[in-house]
Design a protein around this motif. Structure first.
Motif, short mmCIF file in Angstrom:
data_model
loop_
_atom_site.label_atom_id
_atom_site.label_comp_id
_atom_site.label_asym_id
_atom_site.label_seq_id
_atom_site.Cartn_x
_atom_site.Cartn_y
_atom_site.Cartn_z
N LEU A 108 -3.33 -10.52 15.38
CA LEU A 108 -2.93 -11.19 16.81
C LEU A 108 -1.27 -11.32 16.71
O LEU A 108 -0.60 -11.05 17.67
CB LEU A 108 -3.62 -12.24 17.16
CG LEU A 108 -5.22 -12.04 17.48
CD1 LEU A 108 -5.74 -13.36 17.99
CD2 LEU A 108 -5.25 -11.08 18.83
N ASN A 109 -0.74 -11.88 15.72
CA ASN A 109 0.44 -12.37 15.54
C ASN A 109 1.32 -11.03 15.48
O ASN A 109 2.50 -11.10 16.05
CB ASN A 109 0.42 -13.20 14.35
CG ASN A 109 -0.02 -14.54 14.50
OD1 ASN A 109 -0.07 -14.98 15.56
ND2 ASN A 109 -0.13 -15.40 13.59
N ASN A 169 -4.73 -0.85 10.73
CA ASN A 169 -3.57 -1.89 11.45
C ASN A 169 -3.65 -2.78 10.49
O ASN A 169 -2.50 -3.46 10.23
CB ASN A 169 -4.20 -2.35 12.77
CG ASN A 169 -4.36 -1.60 13.88
OD1 ASN A 169 -3.47 -0.49 14.08
ND2 ASN A 169 -5.16 -1.88 14.66
N ILE A 170 -4.58 -3.36 9.61
CA ILE A 170 -4.49 -4.43 8.50
C ILE A 170 -3.61 -3.85 7.71
O ILE A 170 -2.82 -4.55 7.09
CB ILE A 170 -5.95 -4.52 8.03
CG1 ILE A 170 -6.76 -5.51 9.13
CG2 ILE A 170 -5.72 -5.45 6.98
CD1 ILE A 170 -8.18 -5.76 8.69
N ILE A 200 -5.42 -14.26 0.80
CA ILE A 200 -6.16 -14.83 2.26
C ILE A 200 -7.45 -15.49 1.88
O ILE A 200 -8.17 -15.10 1.03
CB ILE A 200 -6.30 -13.04 2.74
CG1 ILE A 200 -6.85 -13.15 4.13
CG2 ILE A 200 -7.67 -12.55 2.08
CD1 ILE A 200 -5.42 -13.79 5.06
N GLY A 201 -7.68 -16.49 2.86
CA GLY A 201 -8.83 -16.96 2.73
C GLY A 201 -8.60 -18.12 1.62
O GLY A 201 -7.66 -18.38 1.17
N LYS A 225 2.69 -5.53 6.47
CA LYS A 225 3.14 -5.49 4.92
C LYS A 225 2.74 -6.89 4.19
O LYS A 225 2.14 -7.01 3.13
CB LYS A 225 4.58 -5.55 4.80
CG LYS A 225 5.32 -5.52 3.52
CD LYS A 225 6.73 -5.50 3.20
CE LYS A 225 7.28 -5.70 1.88
NZ LYS A 225 8.77 -5.61 1.88
N GLU A 226 3.09 -8.21 5.06
CA GLU A 226 2.73 -9.51 4.58
C GLU A 226 1.08 -9.60 4.11
O GLU A 226 0.67 -10.16 3.23
CB GLU A 226 3.04 -10.38 5.32
CG GLU A 226 2.67 -11.92 4.90
CD GLU A 226 2.85 -13.00 6.15
OE1 GLU A 226 2.94 -14.06 5.39
OE2 GLU A 226 3.48 -12.47 7.17
N LEU A 227 0.19 -8.92 5.36
CA LEU A 227 -1.15 -8.87 5.16
C LEU A 227 -1.59 -8.32 3.74
O LEU A 227 -2.75 -8.31 3.15
CB LEU A 227 -1.71 -8.61 6.59
CG LEU A 227 -3.50 -8.55 6.54
CD1 LEU A 227 -3.97 -10.20 6.02
CD2 LEU A 227 -3.69 -8.50 7.96
N ARG A 228 -1.10 -6.93 3.88
CA ARG A 228 -1.32 -5.89 2.91
C ARG A 228 -0.95 -6.54 1.37
O ARG A 228 -2.09 -6.60 0.49
CB ARG A 228 -0.49 -4.73 3.07
CG ARG A 228 -0.97 -3.64 1.83
CD ARG A 228 -0.20 -2.38 2.23
NE ARG A 228 1.11 -2.30 2.08
CZ ARG A 228 2.31 -2.23 3.02
NH1 ARG A 228 1.53 -2.13 4.44
NH2 ARG A 228 3.40 -2.35 2.92
#
Length: 455
Positions: free
Chosen positions: A438-439, A10-11, A191-192, A15-18
């Protein structure tokens, strides 16, 4: 395990998170690679040989700085100063914000003010580097790679010459600025919190070696090593509780609205319940950092005294030893004092009470204004004391487990600044990833139209 694999999928499917994760890992790889590049004029093979011979002597401030920089400090790397000058500058700016009106005004100016504060912090970082870089090179020649102690083979150039000192100072400053830039890019596009992640990665870089040393030193067939791992996991869970523990103060907001028809109007009063989360450990790792800064003074003073056999010099040597009971007792007292001090200056109970009164919020049973401020201050004092004791336990735990037989390199991961930073950073990063998940799940429901039947 199946659920964990599905979460990873899922992560990766977002695309944006990847892209954020790829950028973050790329910068971390560059950061770790840079920690192995030596300064010009340093023989990295000779440095490695000397470090293997000196591996048991990394204590005090040198061991802490080396841990935060992922070993770059002892390797005479181009990133030897790491991100620590930026951390020092941030702390100085934060403390100055309590006394300098200009900085107080910037803190209230929103995004524009934060940008100016960030710019001030950057310039102050360079100023600190101008002091720390020559000091580090001097330390390199006297303690880390002693030039006068017969280890000439570690230097390809004369370490006291212009052609070594000046280029090395410029490179060390550039390395810190580059590290600071990577941290800010991770925060903005990755991220972070980038700065915290760089520190965490530097700390974790020594964990595999520490585990391997502990396993090799185990003479019980792996039973003691297993107990060490179980104990470490328990300590990590306690740190998670310390970081997340809050005292919720109930707050009731009163709203007034007008309702009625053309013939009459009547007032309607509605109440909304909320709460103020007061952290049990509102000061984070700052009390430990401040206390460590004070504890480094005895070692510095002892090194300046010619007579090393006097009784008070021996006492200060014990105080400087992070694994002695004298160090633990004084360290604990300083942590408790700094916990109350830092909490008092960072949690403005009077401003909180004024904001509640201005927004129509009240704490049930407490009058608005001064009574509310006194109530919040009383609650904060009551939860800060047990929080400071818990912080003391975490801080001196490395000394305790070392007395029980745990190797020093692994004992350092049982508490102190390192463990608290790792736990806080991991929790923050996981929370950000969960937010993206969640988004994405919410956007998926909206795009399929399955939310139409939701009342």
């Amino acid at each position: 395990m199946k659920g964990f694999i599905q979460t990873i999928k899922n992560i990766w499917s977002i695309k944006e998170l990847r892209e954020k994760l790829i950028l973050t890992f790329t910068f971390l790889i560059v950061y770790r690679f840079g920690s192995y590049i030596p300064l010009p004029g340093i023989d990295i093979n000779e440095v490695t040989r000397l470090l293997d011979a000196q591996s048991d002597s990394q204590q005090g401030i040198l061991g802490l700085l080396n841990s935060f920089t992922g070993g770059s400090f002892n390797r005479a790397s181009i990133l030897a100063l790491g991100i620590m000058p930026y951390i020092s500058a941030s702390i100085v700016v934060q403390l100055m914000g309590l006394a300098v009106p200009y900085l107080q005004k910037l803190q209230k100016d929103g995004d524009s003010g934060r940008k100016k504060i960030t710019q001030i912090t950057r310039w102050l970082t360079i100023a600190i580097c101008l002091v720390q870089a020559p000091a580090y090179l001097t330390l390199l020649q006297t303690q880390l790679l002693p030039y006068n102690g017969g280890f000439h083979s570690a230097y390809l150039l004369d370490p006291a010459s212009f052609w070594f000192m000046v280029p090395s100072v410029i490179i060390l400053i550039t390395g810190t600025v580059f590290t600071m830039w990577m941290g800010e890019k991770i925060t903005d596009r990755g991220i972070g919190n980038g700065i915290s992640i760089l520190i965490m990665v530097g700390i974790l870089a020594d964990l595999p070696r520490a585990l391997l040393n502990a396993f090799e030193l185990d003479t019980t067939g792996g039973i003691f090593f297993l107990l060490e791992i179980i104990g470490l996991l328990i300590v990590i869970m306690l740190c998670v509780l310390l970081v997340q523990a809050v005292r919720k103060i109930p707050v009731q907001y009163v709203r007034r609205a007008q309702a009625g028809s053309s013939s009459y109007m009547r007032s309607v009063t509605d109440s909304v319940r909320s709460y103020i989360p007061l952290k049990v450990n509102a000061s984070g790792v700052m009390p430990i950092i401040f206390a460590q800064a004070i504890m480094f003074l005895p070692a510095t003073l002892v090194g300046m005294v010619a007579d090393q056999d006097s009784s008070w010099v021996v006492f200060f040597q014990k105080v400087a030893d992070p694994f002695s009971w004298q160090h633990s007792v004084i360290f604990a007292i300083l942590i408790i004092v700094f916990t109350f001090f830092y909490t008092a200056i960072t949690i403005p109970v009077n401003q909180m009470a004024d904001d509640l009164k201005r927004n129509g919020g009240i704490i049930p049973g407490i009058k608005p204004g001064k009574d509310t401020a006194d109530y919040l201050d009383d609650i904060l004092s009551k939860i800060t004391f047990p929080g400071s004791l818990f912080l003391v336990l975490i801080a001196i735990l490395p000394a305790i487990v070392n007395m029980l037989g745990v190797d020093q390199s692994l004992a350092m991961f049982y508490g102190g600044t390192s463990l608290l930073i790792m736990v806080a950073v991991i929790l923050d990063t996981v929370q950000q990833i969960n937010t993206y998940l969640l988004n994405h799940h919410y956007d998926g429901l909206m795009s399929t139209g399955r939310n139409k039947n939701v009342a």
